[in-house]
Design a protein around this motif. Structure first.
Motif, PDB file in Angstrom:
ATOM      1  N   ILE A   1       0.855  -1.177   0.000  1.00  0.00           N
ATOM      2  CA  ILE A   1       0.000   0.000   0.000  1.00  0.00           C
ATOM      3  C   ILE A   1       0.892   1.229   0.000  1.00  0.00           C
ATOM      4  CG2 ILE A   1      -1.883   1.232   1.143  1.00  0.00           C
ATOM      5  CD1 ILE A   1      -2.586  -1.672   0.379  1.00  0.00           C
ATOM      6  N   ARG A   2       0.666   2.118  -0.962  1.00  0.00           N
ATOM      7  CA  ARG A   2       1.421   3.377  -1.020  1.00  0.00           C
ATOM      8  C   ARG A   2       0.456   4.549  -0.937  1.00  0.00           C
ATOM      9  NH1 ARG A   2       5.766   2.525  -5.867  1.00  0.00           N
ATOM     10  NH2 ARG A   2       6.927   0.854  -4.874  1.00  0.00           N
ATOM     11  N   LEU A   3       0.847   5.518  -0.160  1.00  0.00           N
ATOM     12  CA  LEU A   3       0.085   6.760  -0.063  1.00  0.00           C
ATOM     13  C   LEU A   3       0.896   7.841  -0.753  1.00  0.00           C
ATOM     14  CD1 LEU A   3      -1.055   6.546   3.647  1.00  0.00           C
ATOM     15  CD2 LEU A   3      -2.369   6.007   1.600  1.00  0.00           C
ATOM     16  N   ASN A   4       0.327   8.407  -1.800  1.00  0.00           N
ATOM     17  CA  ASN A   4       1.034   9.419  -2.571  1.00  0.00           C
ATOM     18  C   ASN A   4       0.317  10.752  -2.437  1.00  0.00           C
ATOM     19  OD1 ASN A   4       2.880  10.560  -4.351  1.00  0.00           O
ATOM     20  ND2 ASN A   4       1.693   9.987  -6.148  1.00  0.00           N
ATOM     21  N   TYR A   5       1.070  11.756  -2.002  1.00  0.00           N
ATOM     22  CA  TYR A   5       0.601  13.135  -2.031  1.00  0.00           C
ATOM     23  C   TYR A   5       1.368  13.778  -3.169  1.00  0.00           C
ATOM     24  CZ  TYR A   5       0.497  18.099  -0.777  1.00  0.00           C
ATOM     25  OH  TYR A   5       0.369  19.463  -0.812  1.00  0.00           O
ATOM     26  N   GLN A   6       0.643  14.366  -4.117  1.00  0.00           N
ATOM     27  CA  GLN A   6       1.310  14.881  -5.313  1.00  0.00           C
ATOM     28  C   GLN A   6       0.796  16.266  -5.664  1.00  0.00           C
ATOM     29  OE1 GLN A   6       1.920  12.115  -8.555  1.00  0.00           O
ATOM     30  NE2 GLN A   6       1.328  13.663 -10.024  1.00  0.00           N
ATOM     31  N   ILE A   7       1.700  17.072  -6.161  1.00  0.00           N
ATOM     32  CA  ILE A   7       1.343  18.360  -6.736  1.00  0.00           C
ATOM     33  C   ILE A   7       1.931  18.383  -8.135  1.00  0.00           C
ATOM     34  CG2 ILE A   7       1.590  20.858  -6.634  1.00  0.00           C
ATOM     35  CD1 ILE A   7       1.870  20.569  -3.600  1.00  0.00           C
TER      36      ILE A   7
ATOM     37  N   PHE B   1      11.369  26.188  -7.991  1.00  0.00           N
ATOM     38  CA  PHE B   1      11.651  26.749  -6.677  1.00  0.00           C
ATOM     39  C   PHE B   1      10.459  26.588  -5.731  1.00  0.00           C
ATOM     40  CE2 PHE B   1      11.526  30.481  -3.833  1.00  0.00           C
ATOM     41  CZ  PHE B   1      12.654  30.203  -3.081  1.00  0.00           C
ATOM     42  N   ILE B   2       9.258  26.778  -6.233  1.00  0.00           N
ATOM     43  CA  ILE B   2       8.061  26.604  -5.401  1.00  0.00           C
ATOM     44  C   ILE B   2       7.966  25.164  -4.920  1.00  0.00           C
ATOM     45  CG2 ILE B   2       5.531  26.589  -5.431  1.00  0.00           C
ATOM     46  CD1 ILE B   2       5.729  29.002  -7.362  1.00  0.00           C
ATOM     47  N   LEU B   3       8.157  24.217  -5.829  1.00  0.00           N
ATOM     48  CA  LEU B   3       8.101  22.807  -5.445  1.00  0.00           C
ATOM     49  C   LEU B   3       9.263  22.443  -4.523  1.00  0.00           C
ATOM     50  CD1 LEU B   3       6.970  21.211  -8.815  1.00  0.00           C
ATOM     51  CD2 LEU B   3       5.574  21.845  -6.850  1.00  0.00           C
ATOM     52  N   GLU B   4      10.399  23.065  -4.714  1.00  0.00           N
ATOM     53  CA  GLU B   4      11.561  22.829  -3.847  1.00  0.00           C
ATOM     54  C   GLU B   4      11.253  23.275  -2.415  1.00  0.00           C
ATOM     55  OE1 GLU B   4      15.170  21.474  -2.645  1.00  0.00           O
ATOM     56  OE2 GLU B   4      14.322  21.180  -4.636  1.00  0.00           O
TER      57      GLU B   4
ATOM     58  N   ARG C   1      11.362  20.805   0.831  1.00  0.00           N
ATOM     59  CA  ARG C   1      12.112  21.069   2.059  1.00  0.00           C
ATOM     60  C   ARG C   1      11.212  20.995   3.295  1.00  0.00           C
ATOM     61  NH1 ARG C   1      14.949  25.207  -1.039  1.00  0.00           N
ATOM     62  NH2 ARG C   1      13.555  26.753  -0.134  1.00  0.00           N
ATOM     63  N   PHE C   2       9.962  21.362   3.143  1.00  0.00           N
ATOM     64  CA  PHE C   2       9.017  21.357   4.260  1.00  0.00           C
ATOM     65  C   PHE C   2       8.535  19.945   4.592  1.00  0.00           C
ATOM     66  CE2 PHE C   2       4.468  21.914   5.626  1.00  0.00           C
ATOM     67  CZ  PHE C   2       4.741  22.396   6.899  1.00  0.00           C
ATOM     68  N   ILE C   3       8.209  19.154   3.580  1.00  0.00           N
ATOM     69  CA  ILE C   3       7.582  17.844   3.795  1.00  0.00           C
ATOM     70  C   ILE C   3       8.521  16.675   3.541  1.00  0.00           C
ATOM     71  CG2 ILE C   3       5.731  16.319   2.985  1.00  0.00           C
ATOM     72  CD1 ILE C   3       4.103  18.773   2.330  1.00  0.00           C
ATOM     73  N   GLY C   4       9.470  16.848   2.647  1.00  0.00           N
ATOM     74  CA  GLY C   4      10.256  15.715   2.157  1.00  0.00           C
ATOM     75  C   GLY C   4       9.707  15.364   0.784  1.00  0.00           C
ATOM     76  N   GLY C   5      10.087  14.244   0.243  1.00  0.00           N
ATOM     77  CA  GLY C   5       9.572  13.819  -1.052  1.00  0.00           C
ATOM     78  C   GLY C   5      10.529  14.106  -2.184  1.00  0.00           C
TER      79      GLY C   5
ATOM     80  N   THR D   1       5.824   9.590  -1.172  1.00  0.00           N
ATOM     81  CA  THR D   1       5.212   8.309  -0.808  1.00  0.00           C
ATOM     82  C   THR D   1       5.710   7.781   0.530  1.00  0.00           C
ATOM     83  OG1 THR D   1       6.880   7.081  -2.063  1.00  0.00           O
ATOM     84  CG2 THR D   1       4.815   7.581  -3.193  1.00  0.00           C
ATOM     85  N   SER D   2       6.634   8.463   1.181  1.00  0.00           N
ATOM     86  CA  SER D   2       7.157   7.949   2.449  1.00  0.00           C
ATOM     87  C   SER D   2       6.160   8.224   3.569  1.00  0.00           C
ATOM     88  CB  SER D   2       8.510   8.576   2.783  1.00  0.00           C
ATOM     89  OG  SER D   2       8.339   9.873   3.323  1.00  0.00           O
ATOM     90  N   PHE D   3       6.164   7.354   4.561  1.00  0.00           N
ATOM     91  CA  PHE D   3       5.239   7.526   5.680  1.00  0.00           C
ATOM     92  C   PHE D   3       5.681   8.659   6.598  1.00  0.00           C
ATOM     93  CE2 PHE D   3       4.006   3.365   4.167  1.00  0.00           C
ATOM     94  CZ  PHE D   3       2.635   3.523   4.131  1.00  0.00           C
ATOM     95  N   GLY D   4       6.962   8.963   6.613  1.00  0.00           N
ATOM     96  CA  GLY D   4       7.432  10.129   7.356  1.00  0.00           C
ATOM     97  C   GLY D   4       6.891  11.413   6.752  1.00  0.00           C
ATOM     98  N   SER D   5       6.908  11.496   5.437  1.00  0.00           N
ATOM     99  CA  SER D   5       6.331  12.659   4.754  1.00  0.00           C
ATOM    100  C   SER D   5       4.819  12.689   4.935  1.00  0.00           C
ATOM    101  CB  SER D   5       6.671  12.625   3.266  1.00  0.00           C
ATOM    102  OG  SER D   5       8.053  12.809   3.073  1.00  0.00           O
ATOM    103  N   ALA D   6       4.180  11.533   4.882  1.00  0.00           N
ATOM    104  CA  ALA D   6       2.727  11.472   5.066  1.00  0.00           C
ATOM    105  C   ALA D   6       2.343  12.028   6.435  1.00  0.00           C
ATOM    106  CB  ALA D   6       2.224  10.041   4.906  1.00  0.00           C
ATOM    107  N   ARG D   7       3.135  11.728   7.436  1.00  0.00           N
ATOM    108  CA  ARG D   7       2.869  12.253   8.781  1.00  0.00           C
ATOM    109  C   ARG D   7       2.925  13.781   8.773  1.00  0.00           C
ATOM    110  NH1 ARG D   7       6.825  10.133  11.235  1.00  0.00           N
ATOM    111  NH2 ARG D   7       8.085  11.997  11.457  1.00  0.00           N
ATOM    112  N   LYS D   8       3.897  14.347   8.070  1.00  0.00           N
ATOM    113  CA  LYS D   8       4.008  15.810   7.982  1.00  0.00           C
ATOM    114  C   LYS D   8       2.837  16.409   7.207  1.00  0.00           C
ATOM    115  CE  LYS D   8       9.021  15.851   8.308  1.00  0.00           C
ATOM    116  NZ  LYS D   8      10.273  16.105   7.580  1.00  0.00           N
ATOM    117  N   VAL D   9       2.416  15.726   6.148  1.00  0.00           N
ATOM    118  CA  VAL D   9       1.257  16.177   5.371  1.00  0.00           C
ATOM    119  C   VAL D   9       0.025  16.213   6.270  1.00  0.00           C
ATOM    120  CG1 VAL D   9      -0.320  15.527   3.486  1.00  0.00           C
ATOM    121  CG2 VAL D   9       2.153  15.401   3.141  1.00  0.00           C
TER     122      VAL D   9
END
Length: 166
Positions: free
Chosen positions: A57-63, A83-86, A90-94, A110-118
């Protein structure tokens, strides 16, 4: 910034206003929520591998910034957009990627550490579109995985149902 500094609008300029890009990485506001409402998505991916007994199972947050967003932002696929995406990275990871065929940059995590920040961010700064429902379903799957419910048949069925609703 490009529009407000155009000479055509000099009659509405005021010395008290400072129109510059905020590059401070201060995300203690609704900026990312608004950006996500416009160009973001929450995805649940179920990957079946023949070498494993259980699906992954993967959780993807994407812009993703499609070509229409480039014209709306007043720029092309250039350093400003990256730069905006950068800043978000830096804020979330990914990761930031580039799709050459569509000439678009995208941010994905897709990392669970980033998902926690999201989750920490969007629990505080809510989305204002239907994407709030998608986020809440995505969040629910995150919690099921954290509780290890994805490892049993009942939990996996819950995830499949939630995914079908996105």
């Amino acid at each position: 910034n490009n529009i407000i500094n155009n000479d055509k609008y000099k009659d509405i300029k005021h010395e008290a206003f400072n129109f510059t890009l905020n590059s401070s990485n201060n995300f203690n506001n609704h900026w990312l929520a608004g950006f996500t409402d416009a160009d973001g998505s929450f995805q649940i991916k179920i990957i079946n591998r023949t070498s494993k007994s259980r699906p992954e199972i993967r959780l993807n947050y994407q812009i993703a910034l499609p070509p229409t967003s480039r014209s709306r932002l007043g720029c092309c696929a250039d350093q400003k957009k990256f730069f905006i995406l950068e800043m978000i990275k830096r804020f979330i990871g990914g990761n930031i990627g580039y799709r050459e065929l569509q000439d678009t940059y995208y941010y994905g995590s897709t990392s669970f550490g980033s998902a926690r920040k999201v989750i920490q961010y969007f629990d505080k700064y809510h989305l204002q579109s239907r994407k709030q429902i998608s986020y809440l379903r995505w969040r629910k799957v995150y919690l099921l995985i954290q509780n290890k419910e994805h490892l049993n048949e009942k939990g996996l069925k819950k995830i499949i149902i939630i995914k079908s609703l996105l």
